[in-house]
Design a protein around this motif. Structure first.
Motif, mmCIF file in Angstrom:
data_model
loop_
_atom_site.group_PDB
_atom_site.id
_atom_site.type_symbol
_atom_site.label_atom_id
_atom_site.label_comp_id
_atom_site.label_asym_id
_atom_site.label_seq_id
_atom_site.Cartn_x
_atom_site.Cartn_y
_atom_site.Cartn_z
ATOM 1 N N ARG A 20 0.700 -1.115 -0.144
ATOM 2 C CA ARG A 20 0.021 -0.025 -0.036
ATOM 3 C C ARG A 20 0.793 1.356 -0.144
ATOM 4 N NH1 ARG A 20 -0.197 2.461 5.061
ATOM 5 N NH2 ARG A 20 0.839 1.373 6.845
ATOM 6 N N ALA A 21 0.257 2.443 -0.585
ATOM 7 C CA ALA A 21 0.843 3.674 -0.288
ATOM 8 C C ALA A 21 1.007 4.308 1.039
ATOM 9 C CB ALA A 21 0.427 4.556 -1.330
ATOM 10 N N THR A 22 2.028 4.279 1.476
ATOM 11 C CA THR A 22 2.120 5.074 2.877
ATOM 12 C C THR A 22 1.605 6.613 2.889
ATOM 13 O OG1 THR A 22 3.671 5.630 4.822
ATOM 14 C CG2 THR A 22 4.575 5.397 2.721
ATOM 15 N N GLN A 23 0.879 6.808 3.929
ATOM 16 C CA GLN A 23 0.694 8.206 3.971
ATOM 17 C C GLN A 23 1.622 9.157 5.102
ATOM 18 O OE1 GLN A 23 -1.802 9.542 2.395
ATOM 19 N NE2 GLN A 23 -2.133 7.610 1.478
ATOM 20 N N ASN A 24 2.354 8.267 5.744
ATOM 21 C CA ASN A 24 3.645 8.999 6.489
ATOM 22 C C ASN A 24 4.594 7.784 6.573
ATOM 23 O OD1 ASN A 24 4.957 9.918 8.935
ATOM 24 N ND2 ASN A 24 3.347 11.278 9.353
ATOM 25 N N LEU A 25 5.648 7.663 5.925
ATOM 26 C CA LEU A 25 6.548 6.845 6.064
ATOM 27 C C LEU A 25 7.304 6.846 7.430
ATOM 28 C CD1 LEU A 25 8.178 4.527 4.640
ATOM 29 C CD2 LEU A 25 9.483 6.257 3.670
ATOM 30 N N CYS A 26 7.353 7.888 8.199
ATOM 31 C CA CYS A 26 8.096 8.196 9.485
ATOM 32 C C CYS A 26 7.220 7.260 10.494
ATOM 33 C CB CYS A 26 8.426 9.498 9.800
ATOM 34 S SG CYS A 26 9.918 10.252 8.772
ATOM 35 N N LEU A 27 6.099 7.521 10.082
ATOM 36 C CA LEU A 27 5.314 6.353 11.269
ATOM 37 C C LEU A 27 5.100 4.958 10.915
ATOM 38 C CD1 LEU A 27 2.078 8.790 11.614
ATOM 39 C CD2 LEU A 27 3.817 8.470 13.222
ATOM 40 N N ASP A 28 5.251 4.461 9.622
ATOM 41 C CA ASP A 28 5.243 2.922 9.305
ATOM 42 C C ASP A 28 6.651 2.527 9.474
ATOM 43 O OD1 ASP A 28 2.796 2.821 8.358
ATOM 44 O OD2 ASP A 28 2.955 3.980 6.677
ATOM 45 N N PHE A 29 7.834 3.481 9.276
ATOM 46 C CA PHE A 29 9.102 2.954 9.586
ATOM 47 C C PHE A 29 9.519 3.056 11.334
ATOM 48 C CE2 PHE A 29 13.611 3.302 9.504
ATOM 49 C CZ PHE A 29 14.259 2.309 8.969
ATOM 50 N N GLU A 30 9.444 2.126 11.628
ATOM 51 C CA GLU A 30 9.574 2.202 13.301
ATOM 52 C C GLU A 30 11.022 2.155 13.788
ATOM 53 O OE1 GLU A 30 7.218 -0.668 15.177
ATOM 54 O OE2 GLU A 30 5.178 0.355 14.767
ATOM 55 N N ALA A 31 11.989 1.781 12.766
ATOM 56 C CA ALA A 31 13.356 1.774 13.315
ATOM 57 C C ALA A 31 13.552 1.439 14.562
ATOM 58 C CB ALA A 31 13.722 3.099 13.023
ATOM 59 N N ARG A 32 13.003 0.288 15.120
ATOM 60 C CA ARG A 32 13.455 -0.140 16.461
ATOM 61 C C ARG A 32 14.596 -0.836 16.575
ATOM 62 N NH1 ARG A 32 7.533 -3.232 18.184
ATOM 63 N NH2 ARG A 32 6.271 -1.618 17.948
ATOM 64 N N ALA A 33 15.158 -1.612 15.446
ATOM 65 C CA ALA A 33 16.404 -2.150 15.695
ATOM 66 C C ALA A 33 17.443 -1.153 15.507
ATOM 67 C CB ALA A 33 16.583 -3.155 14.546
ATOM 68 N N LEU A 34 17.459 -0.066 14.700
ATOM 69 C CA LEU A 34 18.454 0.927 14.744
ATOM 70 C C LEU A 34 18.283 1.731 15.756
ATOM 71 C CD1 LEU A 34 18.011 1.774 10.905
ATOM 72 C CD2 LEU A 34 19.808 1.046 11.897
ATOM 73 N N SER A 35 17.160 1.972 16.442
ATOM 74 C CA SER A 35 17.130 2.942 17.541
ATOM 75 C C SER A 35 17.923 2.222 18.900
ATOM 76 C CB SER A 35 15.730 3.209 18.018
ATOM 77 O OG SER A 35 15.040 4.103 17.081
ATOM 78 N N ARG A 36 17.866 0.875 18.873
ATOM 79 C CA ARG A 36 18.547 0.131 19.966
ATOM 80 C C ARG A 36 19.999 0.410 20.036
ATOM 81 N NH1 ARG A 36 14.628 -4.360 18.770
ATOM 82 N NH2 ARG A 36 16.614 -5.234 17.665
ATOM 83 N N ILE A 37 20.625 0.672 18.885
ATOM 84 C CA ILE A 37 21.869 0.548 18.503
ATOM 85 C C ILE A 37 22.637 2.201 18.515
ATOM 86 C CG2 ILE A 37 22.411 -1.554 17.816
ATOM 87 C CD1 ILE A 37 22.630 -0.211 14.919
ATOM 88 N N ALA A 38 21.487 2.916 18.099
ATOM 89 C CA ALA A 38 21.975 4.461 17.945
ATOM 90 C C ALA A 38 20.958 5.191 18.972
ATOM 91 C CB ALA A 38 21.751 4.892 16.604
ATOM 92 N N GLY A 39 20.097 4.780 19.611
ATOM 93 C CA GLY A 39 19.200 5.748 20.350
ATOM 94 C C GLY A 39 18.353 6.250 19.636
ATOM 95 N N GLY A 40 16.951 6.672 20.285
ATOM 96 C CA GLY A 40 15.751 6.924 19.721
ATOM 97 C C GLY A 40 15.808 7.889 18.520
ATOM 98 N N LEU A 41 15.560 7.426 17.486
ATOM 99 C CA LEU A 41 15.463 8.299 16.106
ATOM 100 C C LEU A 41 14.166 8.896 15.714
ATOM 101 C CD1 LEU A 41 17.257 5.311 13.755
ATOM 102 C CD2 LEU A 41 18.167 7.516 14.389
ATOM 103 N N HIS A 42 13.236 8.826 16.425
ATOM 104 C CA HIS A 42 12.028 9.539 16.163
ATOM 105 C C HIS A 42 11.957 10.550 17.282
ATOM 106 C CE1 HIS A 42 10.770 5.966 14.026
ATOM 107 N NE2 HIS A 42 9.943 6.543 13.230
ATOM 108 N N ARG A 43 12.689 10.741 18.164
ATOM 109 C CA ARG A 43 12.572 11.977 19.203
ATOM 110 C C ARG A 43 12.951 13.404 18.500
ATOM 111 N NH1 ARG A 43 15.730 10.213 24.213
ATOM 112 N NH2 ARG A 43 17.155 9.824 22.703
ATOM 113 N N TYR A 44 13.593 13.434 17.299
ATOM 114 C CA TYR A 44 14.142 14.647 17.043
ATOM 115 C C TYR A 44 13.814 15.058 15.490
ATOM 116 C CZ TYR A 44 17.432 13.436 20.496
ATOM 117 O OH TYR A 44 17.893 13.050 21.789
#
Length: 226
Positions: free
Chosen positions: A71-95
């Motif tokens: 499906r076409a995403t309406q907000n990719l930053c919401l659909d891409f949670e980046a949980r694994a990347l956030s575990r090694i680099a800190g929260g990526l959605h906070r900034y």
């Protein structure tokens, strides 16, 4: 016309043969001779039409719109949670995640940028989803510069199995940038992670980063799967 009688070798006379008639001009013979190349040309044109039609059909098959099962995403930053990347680099959605969509008739595109810091960050992640509506992106995907990367250093390019139809991981010079590209039908997913400061600077040090990118990309494909 008939010529005079002639004597044969035994002294007997035999009727003279009729004089050879000149070939008719513009009559039936000429018409018959002309019909043959005309029929040949007509048959050749018909055959060419059949071959052309067949080729056009095959070409049309190649140009058919690719199948898109996402499906076409309406907000990719919401659909891409980046949980694994956030575990090694800190929260990526906070900034201040940056999100954008472009609904072009040929390609529906969505872009998201995440980072693990406000003014200074050690990891920036770019995510892009391209849904190709008109043409198959497979040939372009196959034309990636993986041979160039492999010539520079075989460790810098690798295939990822079990992710989409085809997936490639490319590590940039110095190991500071890693790109993951995934192809599935008419959909192309691209995740690029760029490190600064304390980011890994060798391919060997990017193993955790590569694993996290693959995990988060797999989660994104699952989230957008129709």
């Amino acid at each position: 016309m008939i010529s005079d009688p002639e004597l044969d070798g035994a002294g007997e006379t035999r009727p003279a043969q009729p004089a050879e008639e000149p070939p008719p001009r513009g009559g039936e013979a000429a018409g018959a001779g002309a019909r043959r190349p005309w029929l040949w040309a007509l048959g050749g044109a018909a055959l060419a039409s059949v071959l052309w039609a067949g080729g056009l059909y095959a070409f049309g098959e190649r140009l058919a719109a690719p199948e898109i099962s996402y499906r076409a995403t309406q907000n990719l930053c919401l659909d891409f949670e980046a949980r694994a990347l956030s575990r090694i680099a800190g929260g990526l959605h906070r900034y201040r995640p940056l999100n954008r969509q472009d609904d072009h008739p040929a390609v529906r595109r969505a872009i998201c940028q995440l980072q693990n810091g406000e003014s200074i960050s050690t990891l920036t992640v770019h995510v892009r989803v391209d849904l190709h509506r008109k043409t198959d992106p497979g040939p372009e995907f196959d034309a990636l510069s993986i041979p160039l990367f492999a010539e520079m250093d075989p460790r810098r390019a690798e295939e990822v199995r079990g992710l989409g139809e085809r997936a490639l991981l490319l590590v940039g010079p110095g190991g500071g940038s890693v790109e993951l590209k995934v192809l599935h039908g008419g959909a192309v997913f691209t995740v690029t992670a760029t490190g600064t400061g304390s980011a890994p600077d060798t391919p060997a040090d990017t193993s955790a980063l590569r694993a996290a990118m693959v995990e988060d990309a797999r989660a994104l494909l699952t989230a957008l799967k129709e």
